[in-house]
Enzyme design. Structure first.
Site, PDB file in Angstrom:
ATOM      1  N   HIS A 176       0.859  -1.189   0.000  1.00  0.00           N
ATOM      2  CA  HIS A 176       0.000   0.000   0.000  1.00  0.00           C
ATOM      3  C   HIS A 176       0.890   1.231   0.000  1.00  0.00           C
ATOM      4  O   HIS A 176       1.954   1.252   0.588  1.00  0.00           O
ATOM      5  CB  HIS A 176      -0.915   0.027   1.242  1.00  0.00           C
ATOM      6  CG  HIS A 176      -2.004   1.038   1.128  1.00  0.00           C
ATOM      7  ND1 HIS A 176      -1.811   2.381   1.382  1.00  0.00           N
ATOM      8  CD2 HIS A 176      -3.295   0.906   0.762  1.00  0.00           C
ATOM      9  CE1 HIS A 176      -2.940   3.027   1.186  1.00  0.00           C
ATOM     10  NE2 HIS A 176      -3.857   2.168   0.821  1.00  0.00           N
TER      11      HIS A 176
ATOM     12  N   ASP B 269      -7.662  -4.613  -0.822  1.00  0.00           N
ATOM     13  CA  ASP B 269      -8.203  -5.048  -2.121  1.00  0.00           C
ATOM     14  C   ASP B 269      -8.059  -6.554  -2.314  1.00  0.00           C
ATOM     15  O   ASP B 269      -8.856  -7.184  -3.006  1.00  0.00           O
ATOM     16  CB  ASP B 269      -7.480  -4.316  -3.261  1.00  0.00           C
ATOM     17  CG  ASP B 269      -7.607  -2.816  -3.137  1.00  0.00           C
ATOM     18  OD1 ASP B 269      -6.575  -2.123  -3.241  1.00  0.00           O
ATOM     19  OD2 ASP B 269      -8.727  -2.337  -2.868  1.00  0.00           O
TER      20      ASP B 269
HETATM   21  C1  MLT Z   1      -8.239   3.870  -0.408  1.00  0.00           C
HETATM   22  O1  MLT Z   1      -8.835   3.324   0.530  1.00  0.00           O
HETATM   23  O2  MLT Z   1      -8.616   4.920  -0.969  1.00  0.00           O
HETATM   24  C2  MLT Z   1      -7.037   3.165  -0.945  1.00  0.00           C
HETATM   25  O3  MLT Z   1      -6.423   2.389   0.066  1.00  0.00           O
HETATM   26  C3  MLT Z   1      -6.038   4.067  -1.626  1.00  0.00           C
HETATM   27  C4  MLT Z   1      -5.391   5.136  -0.773  1.00  0.00           C
HETATM   28  O4  MLT Z   1      -5.760   5.383   0.374  1.00  0.00           O
HETATM   29  O5  MLT Z   1      -4.472   5.769  -1.335  1.00  0.00           O
END
Ligand code: MLT
Length: 427
Positions: free
Chosen positions: A306, A363
């Site tokens: 992430h 995800d």
């Molecule tokens: C989100 O929940 O929007 C995703 O993990 C992407 C992010 O936070 O950059």
């Protein structure tokens, strides 16, 4: 005593204030940088750049902390309903019983969508991606509610917030029903938010449909986990579009389009498509793990690591537990899910992944649950959008309430310097 940051440029010393947030995050306020120095900063992808001061969501990428308005994601996922969390994000406090009953009733009684919206929908081809349909129809909602153009009126905005929360699930199910050749279902105001969505998705006119409470509870948790995530790509898009005073439907529609990207909300669809490709190729996960380590292979593992969380995504921990519970309760036995477990084991043990912090993220697991709930792969990102909607609304409302200026980043020009025009006959 507030801190000062000092910068020396061309031998001259400049000082800029440092601001500190309620969780001790610090930022250098460079609002006067260009006026004082003639310089700007540049930060591709804004990895080091704060766009705003926000009181909505706090996340700590190093410690794996995520809180909505100060409440931990772990507590909210376990104890709250999605609409309670939506109210918390948008209005800043958990609702009292009376406030919740009013809010929930408003949402429950605004789920019907103007029949003329169905005419717009009918114009889409049967294979239109549900995210493109959703973004288009949410933008079209502004045409049906022209009072949104005066989006500064607080009460008008509250009604549009209810309309968006109430009607997005209804619109979202249309694409799935059309893809199945089935008639769309009308919402049922006797059902709660998650049960109503599941009923609109899976009920058929030829038989009765009972919502499985296990599935509804899992959906409630998934929507909460996706409800906000501070200044991610789609939320930043909603804020930027809204900063021009564009109406709330157009702003949310832009956020849906940004979320569609495979590097953002589309990652959950990519995960399952990746698992299905591995299964179709004989299910040799080690082959694909080796390919993931070999940059020349061109193979990319979706669902791992992430941008912000450096050690683990707290949402992934919650979803992983929920996935195991749901699959066990539903008695799901899916070879694709076996492949997922093999990849997960590798990512948690293989030093290549561990050293690069490529742990399974939200995800990776959300696609597994959606699949077990019977939701088709091309609807996974739509599920993400339904979950993220209250976060987008809360961030848009905060930006508007705080009267933040129109977003207009600068650039460093690297193109041709001035040159004279040459007539076409001389080129
Ligand atoms: C989100 O929940 O929007 C995703 O993990 C992407 C992010 O936070 O950059």
């Amino acid at each position: 005593m507030s801190q000062i940051a000092e910068v020396t440029i061309d031998g001259q010393n400049y000082q800029f204030p440092v601001i500190e947030g309620s969780e001790s995050e610090k930022a250098i306020d460079i609002a006067k940088l260009r006026d004082q120095t003639g310089y700007i900063t540049i930060d591709s992808g804004f990895k080091n750049t704060g766009a705003t001061k926000s009181a909505i969501t706090f996340l700590d990428g190093e410690e794996g902390i995520l809180r909505y308005r100060g409440y931990s994601i772990e507590e909210l996922a376990e104890k709250a309903s999605f609409l309670e969390v939506a109210y918390l994000l948008i209005y800043g406090e958990l609702p009292t019983q009376e406030e919740y009953q009013k809010f929930e009733h408003e949402v429950r009684t605004h789920t019907l969508v103007n029949e003329d919206m169905r005419k717009i929908f009918e114009g889409f081809p049967v294979n239109a991606h549900p995210m493109g349909v959703l973004s288009s129809l949410v933008s079209a909602m502004s045409a049906f509610y022209p009072d949104t153009y005066d989006s500064t009126a607080e009460d008008v905005t509250d009604l549009h917030i209810i309309r968006l929360l109430a009607k997005l699930p209804t619109i979202a199910t249309w694409s799935y029903k059309k893809s199945q050749g089935h008639p769309v279902n009308y919402p049922n105001n006797n059902l709660d938010y998650c049960s109503n969505f599941l009923s609109m998705m899976f009920a058929l006119p030829v038989e009765s449909y009972e919502v499985d409470p296990v599935v509804s509870a899992a959906l409630n948790k998934l929507l909460i986990l996706h409800a906000d995530h501070e200044q991610n790509c789609s939320t930043s898009t909603v804020r930027l579009v809204g900063s021009s005073q564009a109406n709330i439907y157009s702003s949310i529609s832009a956020g849906i389009s940004a979320l569609w990207g495979p590097l953002h909300g589309g990652a959950n669809q990519e995960v399952i498509e990746m698992l299905e490709a591995i299964r179709a190729d004989g299910g040799d996960t080690q082959k694909y793990i080796n390919m993931a380590k070999d940059k020349s292979s061109g193979f990319r593992l979706f669902g791992f690591g992430h941008r912000v969380y450096k050690n683990f995504d707290p949402r992934a921990r919650i979803i992983k537990k929920a996935a195991n519970e749901v699959l066990t309760k539903l008695g799901v036995n899916d070879p694709v899910l076996d492949i997922a477990r093999q990849l997960e084991a590798a990512a948690l043990e293989d030093d290549y992944f561990v050293s690069r912090k490529l742990y399974p993220n939200v995800d990776f697991y959300s696609g597994i649950i959606y699949r077990a709930l019977g939701i088709p792969t091309n609807m996974f990102t739509v599920m993400f959008a339904i979950g993220r909607l209250p976060g987008w609304i809360a961030q848009w409302k905060e930006m508007r309430t705080n009267k933040e200026p129109i977003g207009r980043p600068r650039q460093v020009y690297v193109g041709p310097t001035q040159r004279e025009f040459v007539a076409i006959e001389n080129r």
